[in-house]
Design a protein around this motif. Structure first.
Motif, PDB file in Angstrom:
ATOM      1  N   GLN A 119     -21.839 -44.437 -14.565  1.00 17.60           N
ATOM      2  CA  GLN A 119     -20.793 -44.920 -13.461  1.00 17.60           C
ATOM      3  C   GLN A 119     -19.598 -45.984 -14.308  1.00 17.60           C
ATOM      4  O   GLN A 119     -18.407 -45.801 -14.132  1.00 17.60           O
ATOM      5  CB  GLN A 119     -21.295 -45.238 -12.207  1.00 17.60           C
ATOM      6  N   ALA A 120     -20.509 -46.567 -14.803  1.00 19.25           N
ATOM      7  CA  ALA A 120     -19.401 -47.953 -15.664  1.00 19.25           C
ATOM      8  C   ALA A 120     -18.758 -47.185 -16.745  1.00 19.25           C
ATOM      9  O   ALA A 120     -17.498 -47.470 -16.810  1.00 19.25           O
ATOM     10  CB  ALA A 120     -20.440 -48.712 -16.362  1.00 19.25           C
ATOM     11  N   SER A 175     -31.881 -45.055 -11.936  1.00 20.84           N
ATOM     12  CA  SER A 175     -31.024 -45.779 -11.438  1.00 20.84           C
ATOM     13  C   SER A 175     -30.086 -46.479 -12.574  1.00 20.84           C
ATOM     14  O   SER A 175     -29.060 -46.745 -12.677  1.00 20.84           O
ATOM     15  CB  SER A 175     -31.563 -47.099 -10.410  1.00 20.84           C
ATOM     16  N   PRO A 201     -31.609 -46.140  -4.945  1.00 23.96           N
ATOM     17  CA  PRO A 201     -30.441 -45.965  -5.758  1.00 23.96           C
ATOM     18  C   PRO A 201     -29.588 -45.190  -5.154  1.00 23.96           C
ATOM     19  O   PRO A 201     -28.113 -45.247  -5.625  1.00 23.96           O
ATOM     20  CB  PRO A 201     -30.958 -44.721  -6.818  1.00 23.96           C
ATOM     21  N   GLY A 230     -28.375 -50.898  -7.129  1.00 22.21           N
ATOM     22  CA  GLY A 230     -28.552 -50.772  -8.417  1.00 22.21           C
ATOM     23  C   GLY A 230     -29.991 -50.899  -8.788  1.00 22.21           C
ATOM     24  O   GLY A 230     -31.038 -50.912  -8.066  1.00 22.21           O
ATOM     25  N   ARG A 240     -27.825 -43.965 -14.322  1.00 27.09           N
ATOM     26  CA  ARG A 240     -26.783 -43.749 -13.280  1.00 27.09           C
ATOM     27  C   ARG A 240     -25.523 -44.754 -13.397  1.00 27.09           C
ATOM     28  O   ARG A 240     -24.566 -44.506 -13.438  1.00 27.09           O
ATOM     29  CB  ARG A 240     -27.398 -43.546 -11.999  1.00 27.09           C
ATOM     30  N   ASP A 241     -26.246 -46.147 -13.473  1.00 28.65           N
ATOM     31  CA  ASP A 241     -25.222 -47.251 -13.429  1.00 28.65           C
ATOM     32  C   ASP A 241     -24.482 -47.226 -14.668  1.00 28.65           C
ATOM     33  O   ASP A 241     -23.334 -47.552 -14.766  1.00 28.65           O
ATOM     34  CB  ASP A 241     -25.999 -48.449 -13.320  1.00 28.65           C
ATOM     35  N   ARG A 242     -25.015 -46.985 -15.803  1.00 31.88           N
ATOM     36  CA  ARG A 242     -24.373 -46.823 -17.008  1.00 31.88           C
ATOM     37  C   ARG A 242     -23.171 -45.701 -16.974  1.00 31.88           C
ATOM     38  O   ARG A 242     -22.195 -46.159 -17.538  1.00 31.88           O
ATOM     39  CB  ARG A 242     -25.339 -46.868 -18.110  1.00 31.88           C
TER      40      ARG A 242
END
Length: 392
Positions: A115-116, A108, A56, A60, A111-113
């Motif tokens: 960050q978006a 992961s 991660p 992604g 975290r991606d959500r």
């Protein structure tokens, strides 16, 4: 940034991510090979969780899931080769590894959500800040302009400092100011002062009258929003400058704001004499004095906020602005801003304790064929276009 540069950047990012993917894959292969060749009483399989745990940091959810599945497959191969997959030890290892890989995968995804969402909020904030602080044109008539903004708050492009330029009939008016407070919480008051200036700059032929109008706006705004015990807590320093296109002079009215520096060729720096009135919003109806001084072709007028001169180094010494700019009196406005940005941040250790803004106005010889530049600049500012050398 052009499409070719954007494409090249994306290709570099793609190559970098794929190069980093080799690290967990190689780690899985190495652990598997060593474990298969080690004695049966040596168990290195649990170390396979390191590979999905690392992923991660550069990949992604899909990449993390792929590495996790690869780690589980490697653990299964080890189990088959060392006593069979049905042994209690190997079953526990497989289940534990699978659960940890799922946890890492879910982390992961979350975290991606986030960050978006953060990227979306940042884009909205940047758009709002650009709407508030219109870019300054590079040139208006005989003036070349460059600006610099250093916000004290992380992720902010503007704060409590502000500036604006308004071309008029035969003259350019400039506002630089500093509202009470700093960072994002001060943006509301900065927006009020900028809006009042843009609305009133064309209505008042005299700078003193313009300053009085801005004073009334700040006072009225404070009276509407502040509780009686907070009276006088909302105020702003401001410097109003008017530069005639054809006359080599400058008219200024200071409302508690630091005086500008006049840079002349040959490393000459002077401080024009000012008779400042109180800051806007402190004493409504105060008299505002109009000061006039020479501003010849070849000179550069440097306007700044107190966040510049109050920046301290590691030993607590203030930034010596007049002393430093004496080195760059012959530089273009853009080069001057570049030098000041680098020197100011170096003095402050890379981070400022307060917002800082600067504007450099360089007067070039008047060209009759360029006199229409004021009208073009006015149209540019009216639509919020133009260029600003701005740094956060």
């Amino acid at each position: 940034m052009g499409l070719r540069q954007l494409g090249a950047g994306l290709r570099r990012s793609w190559r970098s991510a794929h190069a980093l993917l080799l690290l967990p894959v190689a780690l899985i292969v190495m652990i598997t090979v060593v474990d298969l060749r080690a004695p049966t009483n040596v168990h290195l399989g649990p170390a396979l969780v390191i590979a999905p745990a690392l992923t991660p940091s550069f990949g992604g959810p899909r990449t993390t899931a792929f590495v996790g599945a690869l780690a589980v497959a490697a653990q299964t191969l080890i189990a088959v080769q060392h006593g069979g997959i049905g042994t209690t030890n190997h079953v526990v290892q497989l289940i534990t590894l699978a659960v940890l890989c799922v946890i890492v995968f879910l982390y992961s995804v979350v975290r991606d959500r986030r960050q978006a969402q953060l990227a979306q909020v940042r884009n909205v904030a940047e758009a709002a800040q650009h709407v508030l602080m219109w870019p300054l044109p590079e040139e208006i008539g005989s003036l070349r302009i460059a600006s610099l903004y250093l916000a004290a708050e992380d992720e902010a492009q503007i704060g409590g400092d502000l500036y604006a330029v308004t071309p008029g009939d035969g003259a350019v008016r400039v506002l630089i100011g500093d509202v009470r407070g700093k960072g994002l919480p001060a943006i509301g008051e900065a927006a009020l002062l900028l809006g009042a200036f843009r609305e009133s700059a064309h209505r008042h032929p005299d700078l003193a009258e313009l300053a009085a109008s801005l004073d009334q706006s700040i006072t009225r705004y404070a009276a509407e929003l502040d509780a009686p015990e907070d009276a006088g807590e909302r105020f702003a320093t401001a410097l109003l400058v008017e530069i005639p296109e054809r006359d080599p002079v400058t008219l200024m009215t200071s409302c508690g704001h630091p005086p500008p520096l006049l840079l002349s060729p040959g490393h000459a720096v002077t401080v024009p004499s000012l008779h400042p009135s109180p800051p806007l919003g402190v004493h409504g109806g105060a008299d505002h004095t109009l000061d006039v001084f020479a501003f010849e072709p070849g000179d550069t007028l440097l306007l700044y906020t107190d966040g510049v001169v109050e920046a301290r180094d590691a030993e607590g010494r203030f930034y010596p602005l007049a002393e430093r700019v004496a080195r760059w009196t012959d530089a273009s406005p853009e080069a001057l801003m570049h030098h000041l940005r680098r020197d100011l941040l170096a003095h402050a250790g890379g981070r400022l304790g307060d917002d800082a803004a600067l504007i450099a106005l360089h007067r070039t010889p008047v060209d009759r064929h360029r006199h229409h530049g004021l009208g073009a600049a006015a149209e540019s500012l009216r639509h919020g276009t133009g260029h600003r050398d701005k740094v956060s």
